[in-house]
Design a protein around this motif. Sequence first.
Motif, PDB file in Angstrom:
ATOM      1  N   ALA A  50       0.762  -1.280  -0.100  1.00 28.39           N
ATOM      2  CA  ALA A  50      -0.084  -0.060  -0.075  1.00 28.39           C
ATOM      3  C   ALA A  50       0.802   1.353   0.200  1.00 28.39           C
ATOM      4  CB  ALA A  50      -0.910  -0.080   1.298  1.00 28.39           C
ATOM      5  N   VAL A  51       0.470   2.223  -0.953  1.00 26.20           N
ATOM      6  CA  VAL A  51       1.283   3.497  -0.884  1.00 26.20           C
ATOM      7  C   VAL A  51       0.326   4.673  -0.812  1.00 26.20           C
ATOM      8  CG1 VAL A  51       2.294   4.771  -2.657  1.00 26.20           C
ATOM      9  CG2 VAL A  51       2.954   2.426  -2.416  1.00 26.20           C
ATOM     10  N   GLU A  52       0.911   5.650  -0.074  1.00 24.32           N
ATOM     11  CA  GLU A  52      -0.058   6.638   0.153  1.00 24.32           C
ATOM     12  C   GLU A  52       0.486   7.883  -0.883  1.00 24.32           C
ATOM     13  OE1 GLU A  52      -3.281   8.848   1.640  1.00 24.32           O
ATOM     14  OE2 GLU A  52      -2.656   7.078   2.830  1.00 24.32           O
ATOM     15  N   THR A  53      -0.462   8.750  -1.574  1.00 22.72           N
ATOM     16  CA  THR A  53       0.127   9.692  -2.439  1.00 22.72           C
ATOM     17  C   THR A  53      -0.286  10.948  -2.080  1.00 22.72           C
ATOM     18  OG1 THR A  53       0.448   8.200  -4.156  1.00 22.72           O
ATOM     19  CG2 THR A  53       0.032  10.311  -4.920  1.00 22.72           C
ATOM     20  N   TYR A  54       0.590  12.072  -2.176  1.00 23.01           N
ATOM     21  CA  TYR A  54       0.102  13.377  -1.719  1.00 23.01           C
ATOM     22  C   TYR A  54       0.306  14.109  -3.004  1.00 23.01           C
ATOM     23  CZ  TYR A  54       0.586  18.108  -0.167  1.00 23.01           C
ATOM     24  OH  TYR A  54       0.378  19.619   0.123  1.00 23.01           O
ATOM     25  N   GLN A  55      -0.866  14.978  -3.491  1.00 24.56           N
ATOM     26  CA  GLN A  55      -0.697  15.789  -4.560  1.00 24.56           C
ATOM     27  C   GLN A  55       0.034  17.125  -4.058  1.00 24.56           C
ATOM     28  OE1 GLN A  55      -3.186  15.480  -7.466  1.00 24.56           O
ATOM     29  NE2 GLN A  55      -1.719  17.064  -8.543  1.00 24.56           N
ATOM     30  N   SER A  56       1.172  17.138  -4.616  1.00 24.18           N
ATOM     31  CA  SER A  56       2.372  18.402  -4.189  1.00 24.18           C
ATOM     32  C   SER A  56       2.134  19.500  -4.852  1.00 24.18           C
ATOM     33  CB  SER A  56       3.544  17.817  -4.061  1.00 24.18           C
ATOM     34  OG  SER A  56       4.039  17.566  -5.181  1.00 24.18           O
ATOM     35  N   SER A  57       1.511  19.339  -5.921  1.00 22.74           N
ATOM     36  CA  SER A  57       1.271  20.592  -7.037  1.00 22.74           C
ATOM     37  C   SER A  57       0.345  20.195  -8.137  1.00 22.74           C
ATOM     38  CB  SER A  57       2.632  21.102  -7.647  1.00 22.74           C
ATOM     39  OG  SER A  57       2.893  20.037  -8.817  1.00 22.74           O
ATOM     40  N   PRO A  58      -0.261  21.112  -8.936  1.00 24.70           N
ATOM     41  CA  PRO A  58      -1.275  20.652  -9.971  1.00 24.70           C
ATOM     42  C   PRO A  58      -0.631  19.709 -10.923  1.00 24.70           C
ATOM     43  CG  PRO A  58      -1.295  23.145  -9.637  1.00 24.70           C
ATOM     44  CD  PRO A  58      -0.083  22.655  -8.910  1.00 24.70           C
ATOM     45  N   THR A  59       0.476  19.349 -11.060  1.00 22.74           N
ATOM     46  CA  THR A  59       1.263  18.607 -11.821  1.00 22.74           C
ATOM     47  C   THR A  59       1.776  17.417 -11.374  1.00 22.74           C
ATOM     48  OG1 THR A  59       3.099  20.025 -12.066  1.00 22.74           O
ATOM     49  CG2 THR A  59       1.251  20.363 -13.737  1.00 22.74           C
ATOM     50  N   SER A  60       2.212  17.378 -10.233  1.00 21.80           N
ATOM     51  CA  SER A  60       2.842  16.229  -9.525  1.00 21.80           C
ATOM     52  C   SER A  60       2.389  15.569  -8.261  1.00 21.80           C
ATOM     53  CB  SER A  60       4.286  16.701  -9.532  1.00 21.80           C
ATOM     54  OG  SER A  60       4.464  17.634  -8.506  1.00 21.80           O
ATOM     55  N   THR A  61       2.812  14.360  -8.047  1.00 23.96           N
ATOM     56  CA  THR A  61       2.378  13.604  -6.781  1.00 23.96           C
ATOM     57  C   THR A  61       3.782  13.101  -6.149  1.00 23.96           C
ATOM     58  OG1 THR A  61       1.877  11.707  -7.919  1.00 23.96           O
ATOM     59  CG2 THR A  61       0.172  12.944  -7.558  1.00 23.96           C
ATOM     60  N   ARG A  62       3.640  13.103  -4.867  1.00 25.29           N
ATOM     61  CA  ARG A  62       4.794  12.606  -4.128  1.00 25.29           C
ATOM     62  C   ARG A  62       4.109  11.265  -3.185  1.00 25.29           C
ATOM     63  NH1 ARG A  62       9.143  16.832  -3.525  1.00 25.29           N
ATOM     64  NH2 ARG A  62       8.451  18.597  -4.875  1.00 25.29           N
ATOM     65  N   SER A  63       4.801  10.135  -3.531  1.00 22.67           N
ATOM     66  CA  SER A  63       4.332   8.801  -2.926  1.00 22.67           C
ATOM     67  C   SER A  63       5.316   8.526  -1.668  1.00 22.67           C
ATOM     68  CB  SER A  63       4.081   7.848  -3.851  1.00 22.67           C
ATOM     69  OG  SER A  63       3.124   8.235  -4.641  1.00 22.67           O
ATOM     70  N   PHE A  64       4.502   8.093  -0.356  1.00 21.67           N
ATOM     71  CA  PHE A  64       5.278   7.473   0.564  1.00 21.67           C
ATOM     72  C   PHE A  64       4.589   6.136   1.152  1.00 21.67           C
ATOM     73  CE2 PHE A  64       2.221   9.339   3.663  1.00 21.67           C
ATOM     74  CZ  PHE A  64       1.669  10.158   2.696  1.00 21.67           C
ATOM     75  N   CYS A  65       5.106   5.495   1.829  1.00 28.98           N
ATOM     76  CA  CYS A  65       4.702   4.337   2.865  1.00 28.98           C
ATOM     77  C   CYS A  65       3.807   4.868   4.025  1.00 28.98           C
ATOM     78  CB  CYS A  65       5.777   3.479   3.193  1.00 28.98           C
ATOM     79  SG  CYS A  65       5.114   2.170   4.571  1.00 28.98           S
ATOM     80  N   PRO A  66       2.397   4.592   3.973  1.00 30.59           N
ATOM     81  CA  PRO A  66       1.650   4.955   5.077  1.00 30.59           C
ATOM     82  C   PRO A  66       2.190   4.547   6.435  1.00 30.59           C
ATOM     83  CG  PRO A  66       0.564   3.497   3.610  1.00 30.59           C
ATOM     84  CD  PRO A  66       1.829   3.442   3.074  1.00 30.59           C
ATOM     85  N   LYS A  67       2.850   3.559   6.484  1.00 29.98           N
ATOM     86  CA  LYS A  67       2.991   2.599   7.806  1.00 29.98           C
ATOM     87  C   LYS A  67       4.318   3.451   8.490  1.00 29.98           C
ATOM     88  CE  LYS A  67       3.653  -1.912   9.895  1.00 29.98           C
ATOM     89  NZ  LYS A  67       4.054  -3.104   9.595  1.00 29.98           N
ATOM     90  N   CYS A  68       5.466   3.444   7.391  1.00 24.16           N
ATOM     91  CA  CYS A  68       6.818   4.126   8.069  1.00 24.16           C
ATOM     92  C   CYS A  68       7.120   5.227   7.729  1.00 24.16           C
ATOM     93  CB  CYS A  68       7.963   3.007   7.963  1.00 24.16           C
ATOM     94  SG  CYS A  68       8.365   3.050   6.021  1.00 24.16           S
ATOM     95  N   GLY A  69       6.362   5.834   6.688  1.00 26.57           N
ATOM     96  CA  GLY A  69       6.349   7.305   6.129  1.00 26.57           C
ATOM     97  C   GLY A  69       7.954   7.352   5.188  1.00 26.57           C
ATOM     98  N   SER A  70       8.398   6.400   5.094  1.00 29.68           N
ATOM     99  CA  SER A  70       9.444   6.449   3.938  1.00 29.68           C
ATOM    100  C   SER A  70       9.088   7.085   2.601  1.00 29.68           C
ATOM    101  CB  SER A  70      10.154   5.000   3.659  1.00 29.68           C
ATOM    102  OG  SER A  70      10.840   4.516   4.557  1.00 29.68           O
ATOM    103  N   HIS A  71       9.568   7.875   2.206  1.00 35.52           N
ATOM    104  CA  HIS A  71       9.383   8.635   0.925  1.00 35.52           C
ATOM    105  C   HIS A  71       9.814   7.614  -0.385  1.00 35.52           C
ATOM    106  CE1 HIS A  71       9.807  12.663   2.893  1.00 35.52           C
ATOM    107  NE2 HIS A  71       8.648  11.952   3.440  1.00 35.52           N
ATOM    108  N   LEU A  72       9.215   7.377  -1.288  1.00 34.42           N
ATOM    109  CA  LEU A  72       9.359   6.426  -2.276  1.00 34.42           C
ATOM    110  C   LEU A  72       9.648   6.962  -3.573  1.00 34.42           C
ATOM    111  CD1 LEU A  72       6.279   4.260  -1.232  1.00 34.42           C
ATOM    112  CD2 LEU A  72       8.518   3.917  -0.543  1.00 34.42           C
ATOM    113  N   TYR A  73       8.591   7.975  -4.287  1.00 32.90           N
ATOM    114  CA  TYR A  73       8.680   8.483  -5.509  1.00 32.90           C
ATOM    115  C   TYR A  73       7.800   9.674  -5.810  1.00 32.90           C
ATOM    116  CZ  TYR A  73       5.084   5.161  -6.205  1.00 32.90           C
ATOM    117  OH  TYR A  73       3.975   4.480  -6.173  1.00 32.90           O
ATOM    118  N   MET A  74       8.325  10.384  -6.910  1.00 35.99           N
ATOM    119  CA  MET A  74       7.532  11.633  -7.270  1.00 35.99           C
ATOM    120  C   MET A  74       7.136  11.089  -8.671  1.00 35.99           C
ATOM    121  SD  MET A  74       9.337  15.300  -6.778  1.00 35.99           S
ATOM    122  CE  MET A  74       7.960  16.074  -7.844  1.00 35.99           C
TER     123      MET A  74
END
Length: 141
Positions: free
Chosen positions: A55-79
């Motif tokens: 499972a991955v959590e995704t944050y819309q950081s701007s109108p054109t991009s998202t940043r994804s992270f692990c919802p359990k440990c918070g590790s940043h995964l990718y943009m």
Amino acid sequence: MSRNLLKGQCLCGAVKITVRDPAGWVGVCHCDMCKRWSGAVFSSFPAKDVTVAGAVETYQSSPTSTRSFCPKCGSHLYMQDAGEPNYDMMPGLFDATRDWPLTSEIYTDHALCWAHLAGPHKRATQNEYEAEYPSPMGDKP
Ligand SMILES: [Zn+2]
Ligand SMILES: [Zn+2]
């Protein structure tokens, strides 16, 4: 034909990522968004052929991009940029990226004062970078 498989995971191991034929180099961005998201120094490498398990959590950081992270440990995964299959992947998830060279550093005028990265890589300030690319990594700093 054998393909180069890069395997990595987040801190807790709930997310496992496989990248086929990875770039083999890393870029750093010191823009204010990347600095805030990473906590200090943001680095990533471009990847196209990516498999994500878990499972991955995704944050819309701007109108054109998202940043994804692990919802359990918070590790940043990718943009990712909207509408594009490309990933800007966090190299620290993969043990094998340790020897990859740094090839570019952008927004150097926004870097924390101690973050001087050694080497012959390309460097660009905000003005220098935005003269060439109007929207850095899909974000505005
Ligand atoms: Zn995790
Ligand atoms: Zn950035």
